[in-house]
Design an enzyme around this catalytic site. Structure first.
Site, PDB file in Angstrom:
ATOM      1  N   HIS A  71       1.392  -6.933  -4.971  1.00 42.30           N
ATOM      2  CA  HIS A  71       0.495  -6.810  -6.127  1.00 42.30           C
ATOM      3  C   HIS A  71       0.237  -5.363  -6.538  1.00 42.30           C
ATOM      4  O   HIS A  71      -0.285  -5.120  -7.628  1.00 42.30           O
ATOM      5  CB  HIS A  71      -0.840  -7.486  -5.802  1.00 42.30           C
ATOM      6  CG  HIS A  71      -1.582  -6.783  -4.698  1.00 42.30           C
ATOM      7  ND1 HIS A  71      -1.147  -6.791  -3.399  1.00 42.30           N
ATOM      8  CD2 HIS A  71      -2.715  -6.047  -4.704  1.00 42.30           C
ATOM      9  CE1 HIS A  71      -1.977  -6.088  -2.642  1.00 42.30           C
ATOM     10  NE2 HIS A  71      -2.940  -5.620  -3.416  1.00 42.30           N
ATOM     11  N   ASP A  72       0.592  -4.415  -5.673  1.00 37.15           N
ATOM     12  CA  ASP A  72       0.416  -2.994  -5.980  1.00 37.15           C
ATOM     13  C   ASP A  72       1.712  -2.329  -6.418  1.00 37.15           C
ATOM     14  O   ASP A  72       1.742  -1.110  -6.633  1.00 37.15           O
ATOM     15  CB  ASP A  72      -0.117  -2.248  -4.747  1.00 37.15           C
ATOM     16  CG  ASP A  72      -1.611  -2.470  -4.542  1.00 37.15           C
ATOM     17  OD1 ASP A  72      -2.311  -2.759  -5.528  1.00 37.15           O
ATOM     18  OD2 ASP A  72      -2.065  -2.360  -3.387  1.00 37.15           O
TER      19      ASP A  72
ATOM     20  N   ASP B  34      -7.214 -11.724   2.817  1.00 37.79           N
ATOM     21  CA  ASP B  34      -7.222 -10.278   2.603  1.00 37.79           C
ATOM     22  C   ASP B  34      -8.594  -9.739   3.020  1.00 37.79           C
ATOM     23  O   ASP B  34      -9.613 -10.125   2.453  1.00 37.79           O
ATOM     24  CB  ASP B  34      -6.970  -9.965   1.125  1.00 37.79           C
ATOM     25  CG  ASP B  34      -6.137  -8.712   0.938  1.00 37.79           C
ATOM     26  OD1 ASP B  34      -6.395  -7.744   1.673  1.00 37.79           O
ATOM     27  OD2 ASP B  34      -5.239  -8.712   0.082  1.00 37.79           O
TER      28      ASP B  34
ATOM     29  N   GLU C 110      -2.583  -2.798   6.344  1.00 38.95           N
ATOM     30  CA  GLU C 110      -1.961  -2.100   5.226  1.00 38.95           C
ATOM     31  C   GLU C 110      -1.954  -0.636   5.634  1.00 38.95           C
ATOM     32  O   GLU C 110      -2.996   0.014   5.660  1.00 38.95           O
ATOM     33  CB  GLU C 110      -2.751  -2.292   3.928  1.00 38.95           C
ATOM     34  CG  GLU C 110      -2.083  -1.597   2.756  1.00 38.95           C
ATOM     35  CD  GLU C 110      -2.976  -1.465   1.537  1.00 38.95           C
ATOM     36  OE1 GLU C 110      -2.442  -1.328   0.425  1.00 38.95           O
ATOM     37  OE2 GLU C 110      -4.220  -1.476   1.688  1.00 38.95           O
TER      38      GLU C 110
ATOM     39  N   ASP D 219      -8.913 -21.609 -18.400  1.00 42.74           N
ATOM     40  CA  ASP D 219      -9.694 -20.428 -18.783  1.00 42.74           C
ATOM     41  C   ASP D 219      -8.851 -19.162 -18.791  1.00 42.74           C
ATOM     42  O   ASP D 219      -9.365 -18.063 -18.985  1.00 42.74           O
ATOM     43  CB  ASP D 219     -10.910 -20.258 -17.864  1.00 42.74           C
ATOM     44  CG  ASP D 219     -10.539 -19.957 -16.416  1.00 42.74           C
ATOM     45  OD1 ASP D 219      -9.327 -19.980 -16.087  1.00 42.74           O
ATOM     46  OD2 ASP D 219     -11.455 -19.715 -15.595  1.00 42.74           O
TER      47      ASP D 219
ATOM     48  N   ASP E 195      -6.841  -4.500   4.256  1.00 41.94           N
ATOM     49  CA  ASP E 195      -6.675  -3.537   3.181  1.00 41.94           C
ATOM     50  C   ASP E 195      -7.102  -2.140   3.625  1.00 41.94           C
ATOM     51  O   ASP E 195      -8.200  -1.965   4.164  1.00 41.94           O
ATOM     52  CB  ASP E 195      -7.511  -3.999   1.978  1.00 41.94           C
ATOM     53  CG  ASP E 195      -7.316  -3.135   0.760  1.00 41.94           C
ATOM     54  OD1 ASP E 195      -6.204  -3.140   0.216  1.00 41.94           O
ATOM     55  OD2 ASP E 195      -8.283  -2.472   0.347  1.00 41.94           O
TER      56      ASP E 195
END
Length: 589
Positions: free
Chosen positions: A363-364, A128, A289, A55, A230
């Site tokens: 990822h940031d 996370d 974080e 997908d 986070d």
């Protein structure tokens, strides 16, 4: 005991008493070893790792299919980005159901199989935790916005419109920059430090905290091994929401809103409560974080005597080099001297107590090879290996982002239509509304900017879509996957991938690289980052050339009897002059 024996023993007893403080001091300085200090953490962005059902979106079964690959890396812990139920306004960081799996990613049965497969291979799984905010589609918020007297009203931060507009708070992912959103149903504003679809939870309400602890405990009982938390420093708020002037922001919070957000004194009461009620009952990893975390406040989170969290990671390193006044515009001539000072200063924070982390990408962030190394064909592999050497030879738990082990690079998209990231799109819209330079904005995102640079699908092989999916994926695969991919690197003993494996093994086999004292060498050298690590009579010298030209280290360290432990060239330099992007780790006397 005979009298003459008593006379012999008395001086010995007196001596022990005399030196008892010194002995206690030595004992206090003893290193407290923990599994999470010795672990190498591998971050998986599930949406971009491996698509199992065609997908175009990565999923849990895709991760399961690659567990043997993950194990082969030698890593210990997988940090998994959010896989909870979510409408995906911010790629899973907007959670609508904390105890469900996002449909695109699979089912809870798939998750259970993933956890079992990891534990069978001796791998740990860290989830996370996103509890500064939820999705606006979470049932709590859906109820909260219905009426001012709803039982869930105080689960979020509301400001009645009859009191006028609330004092400004920034909203990170909003074109207008505001962290307040008007909701006409109850004629009120609600707070969101990020996108308007991510309303901030009200931690000042004890019911909210208990809901969160109950949810966390549910995951622990499933068997997960910890949480990466986070923006956890932002959870506590001053609910009077006073006006914050620019002068106050500058004088008290270094001119930074993130520092203000992280400065509410109730924050540590909540973290200590979380530890007492939950974290202390399990042998788990907990990492903050550290948005808004400063060197002066870091130990408030991780000093073991405070009973809060295990470790945190700072943003000083990844904030380096950005041009002030621009959205993530990178200065290509960033200072290595400043880079070294940042990481040396942070090492000093944890020199006596607490524990830190080390990372260069996630990822940031853009890809580490493109940002901190050199992604040209000539130097890509050398610089990637050099950065890996840095990450795995520094003190602190290393966090390594998926794809960096094969040296993946920034996608460098040429048009805004190729981007998917909510932050990039909001900034583009803001610039369009204010007449900004949109062409320059796109250019700026190619190196230091857009988070999508780090989110392009994993490059498994040279087939169409990089072996990630059988159809066009949610985000374009980097065109260089034809030559830069895991399958090709598996066959090459000198590849970036196999160097990563060797470096992980070297760290594990040498406790000096984990617990050893760090000392910076030749601090003012603009080209080379060098340091020693020392533990129990063993000493290691790490030399890293961050430049595309030869460079020399200025030191009086004698390398005559040095032993090469690892190097990123087939034939390593045997002196203090290093080749472009060369990395050398030596055992020295």
């Amino acid at each position: 005991m005979k009298p003459k024996n008593i006379l012999f023993v008395l001086p010995l007893l007196f001596s022990c008493l005399l030196f008892k403080p010194a002995l206690a001091q030595v004992k206090k300085a003893t290193i407290e070893k923990k599994w999470w200090k010795e672990a190498v953490v591998y971050q998986i962005y599930p949406r971009s790792f491996k698509d199992s059902n065609g997908d175009g979106v990565g999923d849990i079964k895709g991760i399961i299919s690659k567990l043997d690959y993950i194990k082969s890396l030698g890593i210990d812990v997988v940090w998994l980005n959010p896989i909870y139920g979510s409408p995906n306004a911010d790629n899973g960081y907007d959670i609508s159901d904390y105890q469900a799996i996002m449909k695109e990613f699979g089912t809870m049965e798939d998750f259970d199989a993933l956890l079992k497969g990891m534990h069978q291979r001796g791998l740990k799984l860290v989830m996370d935790l996103v509890v500064n905010h939820s999705s606006d589609e979470h049932k709590w918020f859906q109820e909260s916005r219905k009426s001012r007297d709803n039982p869930y009203r105080d689960y979020y931060h509301w400001w009645p419109a009859e009191k006028g507009k609330p004092a400004f708070r920034p909203g990170a992912f909003e074109a207008d920059g505001s962290g307040w959103r008007y909701d006409k149903t109850t004629d009120s504003y609600y707070l969101h430090y990020f996108n308007y679809k991510q309303p901030d939870l009200n931690w000042e309400n004890p019911k909210v905290r208990q809901e969160i602890y109950t949810m966390m405990n549910w995951w622990f009982k499933k068997g997960i091994d910890g949480f990466r938390m986070d923006v956890i420093p932002f959870i506590a708020k001053d609910t009077t929401f006073p006006v914050i002037t620019k002068e106050e922001l500058d004088s008290k919070y270094e001119g930074r809103w993130d520092v203000y957000f992280a400065s509410n004194p109730n924050l540590h009461n909540y973290l200590q409560e979380m530890n007492k009620e939950l974290l202390s009952k399990y042998d788990i990893m907990s990492v903050a974080e550290g948005a808004g975390m400063l060197k002066s406040t870091a130990l408030n989170f991780v000093d073991p005597e405070r009973h809060e969290l295990n470790m945190g990671y700072h943003f000083d390193g990844t904030n380096l080099g950005y041009v002030p006044g621009y959205f993530k515009k990178m200065n290509p001539n960033w200072s290595l001297v400043e880079f070294k000072k940042i990481y040396s200063d942070w090492d000093a924070v944890y020199d006596k107590k607490g524990w830190g982390t080390i990372y260069l990408g996630n990822h940031d962030q853009p890809r580490m090879t493109s940002r901190w190394g050199n992604d040209s064909p000539e130097f890509r592999d050398y610089s990637s290996k050099m950065l890996t050497t840095f990450l795995l030879s520094m003190k602190g738990t290393p966090y390594y982002y998926n794809g960096d082990e094969i040296g993946m690079t920034n996608a460098k998209f040429n048009k805004i239509e190729d981007y998917r990231d909510i932050e990039t799109l909001a900034e583009y819209e803001r610039l369009k509304n204010t007449g900004g330079d949109l062409k320059q904005f796109i250019e700026d995102q190619k190196t230091g900017g857009a988070r999508d640079n780090g989110r392009t699908p994993f490059q498994w092989n040279d087939s169409k879509n990089g072996g990630f999916s059988t159809i066009e994926p949610w985000l374009k695969v980097n065109d260089n996957h034809v030559t830069l991919n895991a399958a090709a690197q598996e066959k090459d003993p000198n590849s970036v991938l196999n160097y990563f494996r060797k470096m992980v093994k070297l760290r594990k086999n040498n406790p000096v690289l984990i617990y050893g004292k760090y000392t910076l060498i030749d601090a003012k050298n603009p080209n080379i980052y060098a340091y020693t690590r020392e533990l129990d009579g063993k000493k290691v010298l790490v030399m890293l050339n961050f430049r595309s030209k030869k460079a020399k280290l200025n030191t009086n360290i004698n390398l005559k009897n040095a032993k090469l432990l690892i190097g990123n060239y087939t034939k390593s330099s045997n002196g203090l002059e290093l080749k472009p992007y060369e990395a050398v780790v030596l055992a020295i006397k």
